[in-house]
Enzyme design. Structure first.
Site, short mmCIF file in Angstrom:
data_model
loop_
_atom_site.label_atom_id
_atom_site.label_comp_id
_atom_site.label_asym_id
_atom_site.label_seq_id
_atom_site.Cartn_x
_atom_site.Cartn_y
_atom_site.Cartn_z
N ALA A 115 0.54 -1.24 -0.36
CA ALA A 115 0.12 0.00 -0.16
C ALA A 115 0.59 1.40 0.12
O ALA A 115 0.24 2.62 -0.70
CB ALA A 115 -1.07 0.16 0.85
N GLU A 147 3.59 2.52 -6.29
CA GLU A 147 4.58 1.80 -7.67
C GLU A 147 3.81 2.42 -9.14
O GLU A 147 4.05 2.33 -9.88
CB GLU A 147 3.76 0.61 -7.73
CG GLU A 147 2.26 -0.24 -7.87
CD GLU A 147 1.53 -0.06 -6.76
OE1 GLU A 147 2.00 0.35 -5.42
OE2 GLU A 147 0.58 0.08 -6.38
N ASP A 150 13.52 33.24 -35.16
CA ASP A 150 13.53 33.13 -36.35
C ASP A 150 12.51 34.52 -36.87
O ASP A 150 11.76 34.57 -35.97
CB ASP A 150 13.09 31.92 -36.90
CG ASP A 150 14.83 31.52 -37.88
OD1 ASP A 150 15.08 31.74 -37.57
OD2 ASP A 150 14.17 30.05 -38.68
N ASP A 182 -5.54 5.64 -4.58
CA ASP A 182 -4.13 5.65 -5.99
C ASP A 182 -4.52 6.02 -6.95
O ASP A 182 -4.39 6.96 -7.08
CB ASP A 182 -3.10 4.29 -5.80
CG ASP A 182 -1.89 4.53 -4.37
OD1 ASP A 182 -2.08 5.59 -3.00
OD2 ASP A 182 -0.75 3.90 -4.53
P1 ATP Z 1 14.48 34.17 -40.74
O1 ATP Z 1 15.95 34.26 -40.25
O2 ATP Z 1 14.13 35.14 -40.23
O3 ATP Z 1 14.06 33.11 -41.69
P2 ATP Z 1 15.32 34.88 -43.49
O4 ATP Z 1 13.71 34.34 -43.96
O5 ATP Z 1 15.33 36.86 -43.82
O6 ATP Z 1 15.37 35.67 -42.23
P3 ATP Z 1 16.42 33.90 -45.02
O7 ATP Z 1 16.23 33.81 -45.89
O8 ATP Z 1 18.32 33.17 -44.21
O9 ATP Z 1 16.53 34.75 -43.68
O10 ATP Z 1 17.46 35.40 -45.97
C1 ATP Z 1 18.93 35.89 -45.84
C2 ATP Z 1 18.74 37.18 -46.50
O11 ATP Z 1 18.63 37.28 -48.26
C3 ATP Z 1 17.48 37.96 -46.97
O12 ATP Z 1 17.10 39.02 -46.44
C4 ATP Z 1 17.17 38.46 -48.58
O13 ATP Z 1 17.57 39.50 -48.86
C5 ATP Z 1 18.12 36.96 -49.15
N1 ATP Z 1 16.66 36.40 -49.26
C6 ATP Z 1 16.28 35.53 -49.04
N2 ATP Z 1 15.59 34.99 -49.45
C7 ATP Z 1 16.43 35.24 -51.28
C8 ATP Z 1 16.33 34.19 -52.34
N3 ATP Z 1 14.96 33.45 -52.59
N4 ATP Z 1 16.72 34.57 -53.45
C9 ATP Z 1 17.67 35.55 -53.42
N5 ATP Z 1 17.62 35.73 -51.69
C10 ATP Z 1 16.98 35.76 -50.78
#
Ligand code: ATP
Length: 883
Positions: A284, A288, A330, A721
């Site tokens: 008791a 367990e 992010d 229990d």
């Molecule tokens: P988080 O990290 O918060 O998601 P984020 O999406 O802005 O931020 P990334 O996706 O790494 O981060 O993008 C970083 C940078 O790269 C952006 O600020 C932009 O200038 C450039 N970027 C984002 N997407 C593209 C793309 N598809 N083609 C070219 N450049 C891009």
């Protein structure tokens, strides 16, 4: 498919592979896939054989105490007490049934946890690309892999586009392997079969189309899975400490039971009766149910979290969640909506809106080409597919497409443009480089279009194109562009730069330079509506939110300020600035930095590390392939369910099904609730058991008749229990759970305050039980041991059942109400009914050695059973008022 496969798959060419697997580049038909699924079984590693319910049931008896009890009951049956043996055995069987149900339930919840996070695969079936659960894959399926995916079955690469794979889980080799689709003639070891991919590897770069050759246990990893198939669920830290504690507690209770046994013998009780009593006491008093209650409460907690979009991948994460003190999140898509819309455009040294772009000007046309061609997204039925940054550019183009510009209609649709200027080469976007380039044939010339982060791309431009021609990039022009970039960013806009060049060179990362600058396009990504409130709630809960983003510092700071992450005295740092800091310097600054911009995945690891050095429990979000190490390093790695790669999901301990920051905060609240509920359930179990032990020790030491018959002790164990304790574990979240500081992770459950509470409450119940015992013993003229025992038994069971309400929360019942937890009310009603049956139904009374009492005595029981709860509630009420 019945043909034998003499040579291995990597030695076969494409045609033969397709012929042997009876498949093609269009993949299998859905019907054929379904047929093969029946034939080959699901694509999953078979775990070690599961225990049957019967085996689990039988294992409930494989406890030393229970065995001794059965033997003792059998022996006493031979000496005439058959009834008592029957009761003991039935109670034990019922207990084992309850234990089995708990065990199976806990296992089921763990399984559903696994199913929630199983990886997905992109397959082509009947010529149509679709996403399916990877368990549904069969040999012959055509699978497309791209960077960030997990390889989910063995396969032969039929079309390779610079695929790179990490096979360390299989070969131990940590470097990435470049793959190919060419036939290999010679016999090679696994690691050198570069035209194959193997289940369990990670795609780190490029893409490929692969025909599945083996699934499930037939895969290479499946063949060695038997060796490493460690199906034993790892105990969570809380389970481990509680198990350890239960072990010690059990030892202490055994010592007490032996002592009680000695005292009984010394007082002249029969050997078997003494043994029965002492062992029943042990059964008791040993909690367990503790371990399985912890598992069930945690598992139920994860199910609740899954409904609220947070998928927990292992139970240990539930515990860490409750202690999280820093959340690194992010920006894009997590704190913001990831719904990009193009705002202002800077081109030819002036600012305009998209509709003002004039396709008759070559500058504007090239900017639009770059926006549409260096772009992988699509818009189908008004729905964007791919990266929102990219499809917002496409929808901008469509805005212009239909427009009549000075009577000169832009005839080219984006489809037509893309098919006329077909892509020759490409280097996909990655968040380290922050660029994307693609090469096309424009007017017969190979032209590279590039888009990317302004600071990165501008450094690679040597010319600028203005409306009247191309000019060298001067410092003055650069300064102007950067100033414009700052101005856009200060409004929280995301800015992309665009450039082009004519070049015959093969496209590579090294020659992504010497570009001609075209312009900037700004995009708005509004914060999620819930973000601001979630950040405020986190703050109230003592949790610091830090923004980590690939975006520009000024953009990030503007958004962070709007959401409430960035306070006036805070600072923002870029990845580069972070690299320049030593660890010691970072430690000095870390508490002030609330925005990190332009970070690389390595930066993320350093940030986690620095916070952990401060003793914080860190949660970190991530979505890319390269985020995996940071997610693993963090105490709670959080992956994005919608936009995240499979690799990041694999590395994370929690997946946000809706990619939403606010979901993390809800999960933290749930994590804290689960912990509180477990602590309360433990308090309930231990305080109740303590009261029984105190009562038994008291009477034994004073050489009084025993307070509980052995069968009564077993009844107490059965009724008071597990069920009430489980019900306490189901208590919903307390509204103020996010108004307190996070729990110190180093502090176990058994804090000094907790032990004080335990002894106080257990002692209080024990005093009432002992009082009831005396009232029974001296109630009539002669010493009445049977009445004493009945009264003690009734008081203890009722007081414990009522105590279930006290343990639900730190608040009084007036505040939380009975309706807040129907399980708890149900457990009470059930227990109360059973107790009434034992006390008042004649045949049952006899079985449990209970005698009839006077009306006054019943009232005394009621009063004494209510007393501890009334007192405890009073204390809670006073505290509630004060708070
Ligand atoms: P988080 O990290 O918060 O998601 P984020 O999406 O802005 O931020 P990334 O996706 O790494 O981060 O993008 C970083 C940078 O790269 C952006 O600020 C932009 O200038 C450039 N970027 C984002 N997407 C593209 C793309 N598809 N083609 C070219 N450049 C891009």
């Amino acid at each position: 498919m019945g043909e034998e496969v003499a040579m291995a798959w990597y030695q076969k060419d494409r045609a033969e592979t397709e012929r042997l697997l009876e498949s093609s580049s269009k993949g299998l038909s859905k019907k054929e896939a379904a047929k093969r699924l029946c034939e080959y079984g699901p694509n999953a590693l078979v775990e070690a054989e599961k225990k049957s319910a019967l085996r689990i049931f039988l294992e409930q008896f494989a406890d030393l105490m229970v065995l001794i009890l059965i033997v003792a009951a059998l022996v006493s049956a031979f000496t005439g007490d058959v009834e008592s043996m029957l009761v003991i055995v039935s109670v034990l069987v019922l207990n084992a049934v309850l234990g089995t149900i708990q065990h199976v339930k806990a296992e089921k919840s763990l399984e559903s946890l696994k199913a929630l996070s199983s990886p997905r695969a992109k397959v082509i079936r009947g010529g149509v690309k679709m996403e399916i659960d990877s368990a549904q894959l069969v040999p012959g399926d055509m699978v497309s892999y791209e960077a960030g995916d997990m390889v989910v079955a063995d396969g032969r690469i039929l079309e390779n586009f610079s695929l790179q794979v990490n096979e360390s889980s299989l070969t131990g080799e940590s470097a990435n392997v470049d793959k190919s689709d060419a036939v290999i003639k010679e016999e090679l070891a696994l690691a050198d079969r570069i035209n194959m991919v193997y289940s369990g590897s990670l795609v780190t770069y490029g893409r490929a189309n692969v025909m599945v050759t083996a699934t499930g246990m037939e895969t290479e990893i499946g063949k060695i899975a038997g060796l490493m198939n460690d199906t034993k669920e790892k105990k969570t830290p809380l389970q481990a400490t509680l198990d350890d504690f239960s072990g010690k507690l059990a030892a202490a209770i055994m010592v007490i039971s032996i002592l009680v046994f000695g005292l009984c013998m010394w007082r002249g009780m029969a050997l078997m009766n003494s043994l029965l009593f002492a062992v029943a006491l042990a059964v008791a008093a040993i909690p367990e149910a503790l371990s399985s209650i912890v598992t069930i409460v945690q598992a139920m907690g994860t199910q609740k979290m899954a409904k609220e979009q947070a998928i927990i991948k292992n139970l240990a994460a539930v515990e860490s969640l409750g202690c999280v003190s820093v959340i690194c999140s992010d920006k894009t898509g997590t704190l913001t909506q990831n719904k990009m819309t193009v705002q202002e455009i800077y081109v030819g040294d002036r600012i305009c809106r998209d509709r003002e772009l004039d396709v008759s000007k070559q500058l504007h046309r090239y900017l639009l080409y770059a926006a549409v061609l260096a772009n992988d997204s699509a818009i189908v039925d008004g729905e964007g597919i791919g990266d929102p940054t990219e499809y917002s550019l496409l929808s901008m183009y469509r805005n212009i497409q239909g427009l009549d510009l000075d009577g000169d209609k832009l005839a080219l649709s984006d489809h037509l443009l893309r098919s006329m200027a077909a892509r020759l080469e490409e280097i996909p976007f990655d968040s380290d480089r922050k660029l994307m380039s693609s090469k096309h044939l424009i007017h017969g010339r190979q032209t590279v279009f590039t888009k990317g982060a302004v600071d990165v791309l501008l450094d690679r431009c040597v010319f600028i194109r203005l409306e009247d021609g191309i000019y060298p990039m001067t410092e003055e022009i650069r300064g102007k562009i950067l100033a414009q970039n700052e101005a856009f960013s200060a409004q929280g806009l995301r800015v992309l730069a665009f450039a082009y060049k004519e070049s015959e060179e093969k496209l590579s990362r090294e020659n992504e330079r010497d570009f001609i600058f075209l312009g900037l396009i700004s995009q708005m990504d509004p914060p999620r509506e819930e973000s601001m409130e979630a950040v405020a709630r986190a703050k109230a809960a003592g949790i610091r939110t830090v923004m980590i983003t690939g975006d520009h510092k000024v953009t990030a700071t503007a958004i962070a300020r709007a959401i409430g992450i960035f306070a006036e005295e805070d600072e923002a740092r870029t990845g580069q600035e972070l690299d320049a800091l030593s660890d010691a310097e970072l430690d000095m600054e870390i508490e002030r930095i609330s925005v990190y911009a332009r970070v690389s995945p390595e930066n993320k690891i350093r940030i986690v590390d620095a916070w952990q050095r401060k003793g914080k429990i860190v949660s970190m979000t991530g979505d890319g392939v390269n985020d995996a190490p940071a997610l693993k390093k963090a105490d709670i790695g959080v992956a994005m369910g919608i936009t995240g790669t499979e690799v990041s999901k694999d590395a994370a301990s929690m997946i946000l099904a809706d990619d939403n920051f606010a979901t993390i905060i809800k999960a933290v609240a749930n994590g804290r609730t689960v912990y509180n509920n477990i602590r309360n359930a433990v308090l309930y179990l231990l305080s109740g058991n303590l009261s029984a032990i105190i009562a038994v020790l008291y009477t034994s030491l004073l050489a009084l008749p025993i307070p509980f018959a052995a069968v009564q002790l077993l009844f107490i164990n059965l009724v008071t229990d597990s069920l009430p304790a489980l019900a306490i574990g189901m208590e919903p979240s307390d509204p103020d759970v996010l108004r307190r500081k996070p729990r110190d992770p180093k502090q176990g459950i058994l804090t000094r305050d907790f032990v004080r509470l335990l002894i106080g409450q257990g002692g209080l119940i024990a005093v009432c039980v002992i009082a009831a015992y005396w009232l029974g013993l001296t109630g009539s003229s002669a010493e009445n041991a049977a009445a004493a025992s009945t009264m003690a038994f009734a008081t203890l069971t009722l007081a414990r059942l009522l105590h279930g309400f006290n343990c639900r929360s730190r608040h009084s019942l007036l505040q939380i109400g009975f309706a807040g937890n129907w399980y708890s009310l149900g457990a009470f009603v059930l227990g109360f009914t059973l107790v009434l049956m034992v006390l008042f139904l004649a045949p049952v009374m006899r079985l449990f050695s209970v005698v009839a009492l006077s009306q006054n005595q019943y009232l005394e029981i009621l009063g004494l059973a209510l007393l501890p709860t009334l007192l405890i509630q009073l204390v809670k009420l006073i505290r509630d008022r004060r708070e």
